[in-house]
Scaffold this motif. Structure first.
Motif, PDB file in Angstrom:
ATOM      1  N   ARG A  37       0.815  -1.293  -0.070  1.00 50.00           N
ATOM      2  CA  ARG A  37      -0.089   0.074  -0.257  1.00 50.00           C
ATOM      3  C   ARG A  37       1.087   1.284   0.087  1.00 50.00           C
ATOM      4  NH1 ARG A  37      -5.315  -0.057   1.501  1.00 50.00           N
ATOM      5  NH2 ARG A  37      -5.166   1.842   2.378  1.00 50.00           N
TER       6      ARG A  37
ATOM      7  N   THR B  40      -6.848  -7.644  -3.425  1.00 49.22           N
ATOM      8  CA  THR B  40      -6.454  -6.957  -2.169  1.00 49.22           C
ATOM      9  C   THR B  40      -5.441  -8.441  -1.482  1.00 49.22           C
ATOM     10  OG1 THR B  40      -8.208  -5.659  -1.841  1.00 49.22           O
ATOM     11  CG2 THR B  40      -6.876  -6.298  -0.004  1.00 49.22           C
TER      12      THR B  40
ATOM     13  N   ASP C 288      -4.306   7.175   3.798  1.00 44.60           N
ATOM     14  CA  ASP C 288      -4.606   5.579   3.244  1.00 44.60           C
ATOM     15  C   ASP C 288      -5.999   5.494   2.702  1.00 44.60           C
ATOM     16  OD1 ASP C 288      -2.031   4.711   3.967  1.00 44.60           O
ATOM     17  OD2 ASP C 288      -2.949   3.667   5.662  1.00 44.60           O
TER      18      ASP C 288
ATOM     19  N   LYS D 292      -4.409  -8.930   1.780  1.00 42.49           N
ATOM     20  CA  LYS D 292      -4.949  -8.322   3.332  1.00 42.49           C
ATOM     21  C   LYS D 292      -3.651  -8.167   4.230  1.00 42.49           C
ATOM     22  CE  LYS D 292      -8.121  -8.930   7.090  1.00 42.49           C
ATOM     23  NZ  LYS D 292      -9.373  -9.813   7.766  1.00 42.49           N
ATOM     24  N   GLY D 293      -3.584  -6.791   4.886  1.00 40.79           N
ATOM     25  CA  GLY D 293      -2.327  -6.481   5.550  1.00 40.79           C
ATOM     26  C   GLY D 293      -1.189  -6.110   4.575  1.00 40.79           C
ATOM     27  N   VAL D 294      -1.300  -6.161   3.338  1.00 40.67           N
ATOM     28  CA  VAL D 294      -0.010  -5.999   2.748  1.00 40.67           C
ATOM     29  C   VAL D 294      -0.260  -4.988   1.419  1.00 40.67           C
ATOM     30  CG1 VAL D 294       1.664  -6.803   1.168  1.00 40.67           C
ATOM     31  CG2 VAL D 294       0.780  -8.340   2.772  1.00 40.67           C
TER      32      VAL D 294
END
Length: 220
Positions: A171, A208, A187, A210-212
């Motif tokens: 991100r 997506t 964000d 997730k978390g990355v």
């Protein structure tokens, strides 16, 4: 989308052979077999003209002279006339290239492609998940050739993800690439653009992690 070429050549076989070779390279090609047809066809949507000089209803130089009053479109003169005087006349009328016949259609396509790239740049049109993305001109087309309207920022997100060839882009890195360092804390700005892209395009185009971050679904 594709570059549009007008071939003005009265020899039907030569005209059609070159046109077919160009179409294999994804050019949009229109054929004219005399000056009258060329005048009727030419408009500002064309990107290049291949022009014979010995035509049944007059000289191609006359057509080029009239054309230059209103257009700077690239013109390649393709003719059996190889005398110096005719070449000088052609270049005085701002012909971009002068090619003697006979010439291989393969070589001619290379000449045309090189000139188009010099004048218009190297088009970057790629197909992703059934969509055609023209990054240079900020255009997107569905499989049925209907257009999808994306903002420059949305196109940039797709481009950055594409450059990573299906790998995950964190991100923070995506924010830096698209907005610059001054926006790296926003964000929700990225989330909003991803949401808009999924709404406008296939919901499965951007995946997506997730978390990355995000990656592009490269399957077509």
């Amino acid at each position: 989308m594709n570059k549009k070429i007008l071939i003005v050549e009265d020899d039907h076989t030569q005209n059609e052979v070159l046109a077919n070779f160009l179409r294999k390279e994804n050019y949009e090609v229109f054929s004219a077999y005399n000056i009258s047809e060329a005048k009727a066809a030419i408009n500002d949507t064309f990107h290049l003209v291949v022009l014979d000089l010995m035509l049944p209803d007059g000289s191609g130089l006359g057509f080029l002279k009239e054309l230059r009053k209103s257009s700077n479109i690239p013109v390649i003169v393709l003719t059996a006339l190889n005398d110096e005087f005719t070449q000088i006349q052609s270049f005085d009328l701002k012909a971009d290239e002068y090619v003697d016949k006979p010439v291989s259609p393969v070589v001619m396509v290379k000449r045309i492609s090189a000139l188009i790239e010099r004048v218009y740049g190297n088009d970057e049109i790629i197909t992703i998940h059934g969509y055609q993305f023209d990054f240079n001109n900020l255009l997107v087309y569905k499989e049925d050739q209907s257009a999808v309207s994306l903002t420059a920022r949305e196109m940039n997100i797709i481009h950055c993800l594409f450059d990573n060839k299906g790998l995950t882009v964190p991100r923070r890195r995506l924010m830096e690439l698209v907005w610059g360092y001054e926006y790296t804390d926003e964000d929700r700005l990225l989330d909003s653009h991803i949401k808009n892209l999924r709404h406008k395009l296939d919901n499965e185009l951007i995946i997506t992690i997730k978390g990355v971050g995000y990656r592009l679904n490269m399957e077509n």
